[in-house]
Design an enzyme around this catalytic site. Sequence first.
Site, PDB file in Angstrom:
ATOM      1  CG  HIS A  19      29.145  18.371 -13.893  1.00 45.57           C
ATOM      2  ND1 HIS A  19      29.166  19.005 -15.113  1.00 45.57           N
ATOM      3  CD2 HIS A  19      30.447  18.213 -13.538  1.00 45.57           C
ATOM      4  CE1 HIS A  19      30.423  19.226 -15.473  1.00 45.57           C
ATOM      5  NE2 HIS A  19      31.229  18.743 -14.539  1.00 45.57           N
ATOM      6  CG  HIS A  22      30.296  15.071 -17.124  1.00 48.59           C
ATOM      7  ND1 HIS A  22      30.147  15.228 -15.769  1.00 48.59           N
ATOM      8  CD2 HIS A  22      31.609  15.290 -17.377  1.00 48.59           C
ATOM      9  CE1 HIS A  22      31.327  15.505 -15.218  1.00 48.59           C
ATOM     10  NE2 HIS A  22      32.223  15.558 -16.189  1.00 48.59           N
ATOM     11  CB  CYS A 127      47.748  21.414 -14.807  1.00 53.02           C
ATOM     12  SG  CYS A 127      46.116  21.489 -14.022  1.00 53.02           S
ATOM     13  CB  CYS A 130      45.143  19.680 -17.625  1.00 52.48           C
ATOM     14  SG  CYS A 130      44.402  21.290 -17.514  1.00 52.48           S
ATOM     15  CB  CYS A 144      45.621  25.381 -14.619  1.00 56.96           C
ATOM     16  SG  CYS A 144      44.420  24.598 -15.695  1.00 56.96           S
ATOM     17  CG  HIS A 147      41.847  22.154 -13.428  1.00 57.43           C
ATOM     18  ND1 HIS A 147      42.323  21.942 -14.698  1.00 57.43           N
ATOM     19  CD2 HIS A 147      40.837  21.274 -13.243  1.00 57.43           C
ATOM     20  CE1 HIS A 147      41.640  20.959 -15.265  1.00 57.43           C
ATOM     21  NE2 HIS A 147      40.736  20.533 -14.405  1.00 57.43           N
ATOM     22  CE  LYS A 299      34.967  23.189 -17.776  1.00 57.46           C
ATOM     23  NZ  LYS A 299      36.163  22.385 -17.735  1.00 57.46           N
ATOM     24  CE  LYS A 302      35.770  15.893  -7.231  1.00 57.30           C
ATOM     25  NZ  LYS A 302      35.055  15.188  -6.224  1.00 57.30           N
TER      26      LYS A 302
HETATM   27  O1  ME8 Z   1      38.439  15.613 -19.928  1.00 55.79           O
HETATM   28  N1  ME8 Z   1      30.390  22.696 -19.809  1.00 55.79           N
HETATM   29  O2  ME8 Z   1      37.092  14.095 -18.831  1.00 55.79           O
HETATM   30  P1  ME8 Z   1      36.117  15.038 -17.978  1.00 55.79           P
HETATM   31  C1  ME8 Z   1      30.261  21.905 -20.886  1.00 55.79           C
HETATM   32  N2  ME8 Z   1      38.712  12.156 -19.434  1.00 55.79           N
HETATM   33  N3  ME8 Z   1      30.773  20.655 -20.955  1.00 55.79           N
HETATM   34  C2  ME8 Z   1      31.448  20.213 -19.890  1.00 55.79           C
HETATM   35  C3  ME8 Z   1      31.633  21.002 -18.746  1.00 55.79           C
HETATM   36  C4  ME8 Z   1      31.052  22.305 -18.728  1.00 55.79           C
HETATM   37  N4  ME8 Z   1      31.113  23.112 -17.683  1.00 55.79           N
HETATM   38  N5  ME8 Z   1      32.344  20.288 -17.846  1.00 55.79           N
HETATM   39  C5  ME8 Z   1      32.587  19.072 -18.424  1.00 55.79           C
HETATM   40  C6  ME8 Z   1      38.135  14.475 -19.623  1.00 55.79           C
HETATM   41  N6  ME8 Z   1      32.040  19.014 -19.655  1.00 55.79           N
HETATM   42  C7  ME8 Z   1      38.882  13.310 -20.223  1.00 55.79           C
HETATM   43  C8  ME8 Z   1      38.409  13.109 -21.639  1.00 55.79           C
HETATM   44  S1  ME8 Z   1      38.409  11.828 -23.975  1.00 55.79           S
HETATM   45  C9  ME8 Z   1      39.406  10.775 -24.762  1.00 55.79           C
HETATM   46  C10 ME8 Z   1      39.105  12.015 -22.399  1.00 55.79           C
HETATM   47  C11 ME8 Z   1      32.036  17.858 -20.556  1.00 55.79           C
HETATM   48  O3  ME8 Z   1      35.386  14.141 -17.065  1.00 55.79           O
HETATM   49  C12 ME8 Z   1      32.642  18.205 -21.907  1.00 55.79           C
HETATM   50  O4  ME8 Z   1      32.275  17.223 -22.823  1.00 55.79           O
HETATM   51  O5  ME8 Z   1      36.853  16.179 -17.411  1.00 55.79           O
HETATM   52  C13 ME8 Z   1      34.115  18.104 -21.591  1.00 55.79           C
HETATM   53  O6  ME8 Z   1      34.918  18.052 -22.747  1.00 55.79           O
HETATM   54  C14 ME8 Z   1      34.127  16.815 -20.784  1.00 55.79           C
HETATM   55  O7  ME8 Z   1      32.899  16.883 -20.021  1.00 55.79           O
HETATM   56  C15 ME8 Z   1      35.310  16.664 -19.873  1.00 55.79           C
HETATM   57  O8  ME8 Z   1      35.081  15.543 -19.071  1.00 55.79           O
END
Ligand code: ME8
Length: 519
Positions: A19, A22, A127, A130, A144, A147, A299, A302
Amino acid sequence: MSESFYLTTPIYYVNAEPHIGHTYTSVVVDTMVRYHRLCGERSFFLTGTDEHGEKVLEVAEARGQSARRVAEHYSNLFRQTWDELGLSYDRFIRTTEPGHKSVVQGILQRVYDAGEIEFREYEGKYCVGCERFLTDRDLVDGRCRDHERAPEKRTEANYFFKMGNHFDWLTRHIEKHPDFIRPERYRNEVLAMLREESGLGGDLCISRPKSRLDWGIELPFDENYVCYVWFDALINYLTGIGYPDGPDFAEFWASAEHLIAKDILKPHAIFWPTMLRAIGLEPARHLNVHGYWNVDDRKVSKSLGNMISPLIMKEKYGFEVFRYFLLRDMAFGLDSNFSEELLVGRNNADLANNLGNLVSRSLNMTKRFANGRVPEPTESEGPESEVIAVAERAVAEVDVQMRAMRPQRALEAIFALVDASNRYLELREPWKAAKDAELAGRVDTTLYTCCEALRIIAILLSPFMPQSADEILRRLGIEGELDGAQLPQSASWGGIPPGSPTTKGAPLFPRVDLDAESE
Ligand code: ME8
């Protein structure tokens, strides 16, 4: 030898479609990497997917599929999306790759042998969103904060990494390197977290009993457990560049830049540097932390179901416009709101009216008054010197802002040149001057100045909007411009060869009328 840059995105969980959030992190990394390439600097862009852990199992169970199948599905979706959006990553890593598993197991064994891991019982608030035990700071009204769900109470015999052993060192490291975590607000937050974690003993649970979760990498020293997903995931940053003995590992690790949003600050600012310390490696050079994309002040995520798809945005507005909006509207480090009204507003004001207009006016008049060829300039006066000065400032300012991880400020500097060029055109009025016997002699200089400003704008803009920049250069008749030439020399004034055959073309950024869109 010039500097190297190793930039990483988080590896995304394979439980949801990509989304806006990411996309933002991946686009910032893509832009930074393109900028370094433009400067002739060696760079490596790593992205990928984080495939183990409970989140994925939850989705798999809900669908009646295997975790492997779910992981495969979403991992492909991420990769295909980044490909469709033209992101120029060097490697897409998956934590289910056999090579990653052996790196993680090698590291676990090494840290275990060094006496940094111990086995005991633990009770805490966990959680699943997280994938970690929470502390009181993570909770708002018992839920949390990210979430919006209550954590579960859990007791387990587990393996713990004694990360607290390294807290004094980490605190000193952060104090000695004030921009290790940037922007500054997050450095202060981490120092507060460190004080709190120290009070709690500073142990990190790094195992999960297979009886509860078997979707992970087995601990090399106890086959009844798998590795905690964060311990496995963070190590991707090493596997991705060939740890331990790949030919480029040492060079790239010394120049590592992580980009994340603030949701995963603690794992990156506390778990990861202490893990690296235990492994015997230096921390990354910078941890760059941005805020959240929100919709209606919540925020995008998902779990809240308010996601904005980059592919739908691409279809509706074109990806370059969406990309420009993301990079321009979010001040790196702060939260930002998304709405289609804001995106369309940016498109119409900055791209259609401002940049698009400069392109079409400059090229239309070059066609009308110079037979479509960039003319030879004659004399340069005050107004020309002013444009040249703004162009020089833009080149220098873009460099400063990009290296400080402030893409929005770099764009401001580029648009200061777009504004100055439009003002210049208004002042010189070549459409009138051409018909005035006394002023007609200066039209060539005016058109040259506009075309040359456009060349520099296109070069500077190319990391942000690669296709639009290419198109501007093509219309200026110099499409090979970016091959081989390096910043800052490539953008010094006077580079456009007089005689270049220009093309008018259709409006580069059509205005969008939201009301008409929704009809
Ligand atoms: O946390 N605004 O993966 P994830 C800005 N797998 N950036 C956002 C966002 C938002 N609303 N939502 C997601 C994880 N992001 C772990 C990471 S790393 C070794 C492991 C972006 O799929 C942002 O970069 O939940 C955030 O840190 C990341 O997606 C979280 O992705």
